[in-house]
Write an enzyme that holds these catalytic residues in place. Structure first.
Site, PDB file in Angstrom:
ATOM      1  N   VAL A 201       0.773  -1.268  -0.046  1.00 34.80           N
ATOM      2  CA  VAL A 201      -0.179  -0.020  -0.039  1.00 34.80           C
ATOM      3  C   VAL A 201       0.761   1.092  -0.053  1.00 34.80           C
ATOM      4  O   VAL A 201       0.522   2.216  -0.831  1.00 34.80           O
ATOM      5  CB  VAL A 201      -1.108  -0.135   1.220  1.00 34.80           C
ATOM      6  CG1 VAL A 201      -1.798   1.225   1.049  1.00 34.80           C
ATOM      7  CG2 VAL A 201      -1.698  -1.258   1.384  1.00 34.80           C
TER       8      VAL A 201
ATOM      9  N   ILE B 153     -13.117   1.376  -2.280  1.00 38.47           N
ATOM     10  CA  ILE B 153     -14.544   1.929  -2.310  1.00 38.47           C
ATOM     11  C   ILE B 153     -14.564   2.952  -1.192  1.00 38.47           C
ATOM     12  O   ILE B 153     -14.137   2.628  -0.075  1.00 38.47           O
ATOM     13  CB  ILE B 153     -15.467   0.709  -1.945  1.00 38.47           C
ATOM     14  CG1 ILE B 153     -15.182  -0.548  -2.734  1.00 38.47           C
ATOM     15  CG2 ILE B 153     -16.785   1.177  -2.128  1.00 38.47           C
ATOM     16  CD1 ILE B 153     -16.074  -1.792  -2.209  1.00 38.47           C
TER      17      ILE B 153
ATOM     18  N   LYS C 276     -13.923  -4.607   9.705  1.00 38.09           N
ATOM     19  CA  LYS C 276     -14.436  -3.472   8.951  1.00 38.09           C
ATOM     20  C   LYS C 276     -15.789  -3.167   9.326  1.00 38.09           C
ATOM     21  O   LYS C 276     -16.290  -2.071   9.279  1.00 38.09           O
ATOM     22  CB  LYS C 276     -14.379  -3.941   7.335  1.00 38.09           C
ATOM     23  CG  LYS C 276     -12.636  -4.042   6.882  1.00 38.09           C
ATOM     24  CD  LYS C 276     -12.569  -4.873   5.803  1.00 38.09           C
ATOM     25  CE  LYS C 276     -11.234  -5.268   5.527  1.00 38.09           C
ATOM     26  NZ  LYS C 276     -10.891  -6.198   4.274  1.00 38.09           N
TER      27      LYS C 276
HETATM   28  N1  HSE Z   1      -7.162  -9.236   3.447  1.00 39.83           N
HETATM   29  C1  HSE Z   1      -8.233  -8.335   3.152  1.00 39.83           C
HETATM   30  C2  HSE Z   1      -8.965  -8.740   2.074  1.00 39.83           C
HETATM   31  C3  HSE Z   1      -7.612  -7.306   2.436  1.00 39.83           C
HETATM   32  O1  HSE Z   1      -8.968 -10.230   1.759  1.00 39.83           O
HETATM   33  O2  HSE Z   1      -9.981  -8.360   1.618  1.00 39.83           O
HETATM   34  C4  HSE Z   1      -7.235  -6.062   2.843  1.00 39.83           C
HETATM   35  O3  HSE Z   1      -8.239  -5.569   3.854  1.00 39.83           O
END
Ligand code: HSE
Length: 434
Positions: A14, A135, A204
């Site tokens: 990143v 997103i 998340k």
């Molecule tokens: N490991 C995460 C995924 C990616 O597979 O979506 C970054 O958040």
């Protein structure tokens, strides 16, 4: 106007993507931000590995050189994990620097402490890249949907597991085999636990729930179930019934609290989100005014994630000289308006269910099972009974139920499992119509 100075912590996937995109689109980004966004220093683990990408950018192996550098205005934390990321972010805030982070684990776990410190110091902490990569879902929830009472959101927010589920369905392969393929393709980590066990998605979902409902981060209260125990047989049966199975992160407002949960979920195949395949991400948000809105894109990768990091850098650059009270609050709601609403235990969650059970193929079995469900006021929506295979005394029954509280479903399942005609455990998956 003089450039704003950025220090990077981490120059991996990143960090590298961020540097590349900042350099490539420098002119357009400055025109948007109102001044140049200049990376002036980066902390890396391995100097010789980072040199080629860095070019003339000064490097250090000590991340405190970045967070303590008086010339730096914004620290971008891209090293991941809890420590030393937490300590570095807290120190950057204490030094009066704004922070941009992609670290979902850190925000979900220590966000409350970090935002309180940032609030007290009058600095911004931006975290668009922490949820669903490229997103702009944080922006959408925090600003675009600000008129709405958000009722629920549901997202495919882990690309690794979505890739695995897509492959299991397409090729009828077992989980373990597809996981190896995902690792070979570089989707899943060598230790893929956080991805496959739903922890990454729960980080998340926690972050989104806080912004959607104006509640503190409550990661420790989230219900988390991954896909490692999912049998491809159930993916096949779900398909016969018109459903796809996705690992969803769900946050839903209820009268007595909020549901915050991650688990494999049956979704009607007609829903757009049911057709999100491979490593892509998507988040569906239901607002009372706007109705359903869907956000789709790449949830990981160097440049998609850099896109989110740089969006935050531009926001912070524009607001750098503004009074703190004129900025968008960290959790969308004003800090004194964040309400401590409880996350409901999974037993209190209300949803519908897919049940698969192995039963003796003889008269009265189905009647016994449906009697138990009727006694528990659980209504059946659909049912398949497979023909017993040649020479087999047992067969599968698959049922879809209407909504009920999880504790009620569990009690009925325990009674079904106690029937002598039922072999082994009942497989239970949750189902959402969305
Ligand atoms: N490991 C995460 C995924 C990616 O597979 O979506 C970054 O958040």
């Amino acid at each position: 106007m003089k450039p704003i100075h950025v220090g990077l912590l981490g120059l991996g996937t990143v960090g590298g993507g961020t540097l590349t995109v900042l350099r490539r689109n420098a002119e357009e980004i400055s025109r948007r931000a109102g001044r140049e966004i200049r990376v002036v220093r980066a902390a890396v683990r391995n100097l010789s590995k980072a040199k080629k990408l860095a070019g003339d950018l000064p490097l250090t192996t000590n991340p405190f050189d970045v967070v303590d550098d008086p010339a730096i205005d914004i620290v971008v934390e891209l090293i991941g994990g809890l420590e030393p990321a937490r300590e570095l972010v807290m120190q950057a805030i204490a030094n009066g620097k704004h922070v941009v982070t992609a670290n979902k684990h850190l925000v979900a776990k220590h966000g409350n402490e970090i935002f309180a410190a940032a609030q007290a110091k009058g600095v911004m902490v931006a975290f668009e890249a922490a949820v669903a990569g490229g997103i702009p879902i944080i922006k959408a929830l925090r600003e675009g949907l600000t008129a709405n009472r958000i009722e629920w959101l549901a997202g495919i927010i882990n690309g690794t597991t979505n890739f695995i589920l897509s492959e299991m369905r397409d090729k009828g392969l077992p989980f373990a085999e597809v996981l190896k393929e995902a690792q070979a393709l570089g989707y899943a980590e060598a230790d893929p636990t956080f991805d496959v066990e739903g922890v990454d998605a729960a980080h998340k979902a926690t972050i989104m729930s806080a912004i959607a409902f104006g509640i503190p981060m409550q990661f420790d209260k989230a219900y988390i179930e991954g896909i490692s125990k999912l049998d491809s047989v159930d993916i096949g049966y779900a398909e016969q019934l018109g459903y796809r199975i996705k690992l969803l992160g769900i946050a839903r407002r209820r009268e007595n609290g909020v549901e915050l949960r991650v688990h494999p979920t049956l979704i009607p195949e007609k829903r757009l989100i049911a057709n999100v395949e491979g490593a892509m991400n998507a988040v569906l948000v239901q607002g009372d005014a706007v109705g359903a809105t869907l956000y789709y894109g790449k949830g990981a990768g160097a440049e998609p994630t850099a896109s989110a990091v740089i969006a935050d850098l531009v926001d912070v650059t524009r607001l750098h000289t503004s009074d703190p009270e004129h900025r968008v609050p960290h959790l969308a709601f004003q800090p004194d308006q964040v309400h401590d609403v409880p996350v409901l235990p999974i037993e209190e969650v209300i949803t519908s269910y897919y049940l698969r059970m192995r039963v003796e193929d003889k008269p009265g079995v189905l009647a016994d099972i449906t009697r138990i469900l009727a006694d528990s006021s659980i209504s059946i929506e659909a049912l398949i009974q497979k023909e017993a295979a040649e020479g087999e005394a047992h067969t599968d029954i698959i049922m879809l139920t209407h909504q009920t509280a999880e504790k009620n479903a569990n009690a009925a399942i325990a009674r079904i499992e106690a029937l002598p005609v039922v072999q082994g455990k009942v497989v239970k998956l949750r189902m959402e119509t969305l």
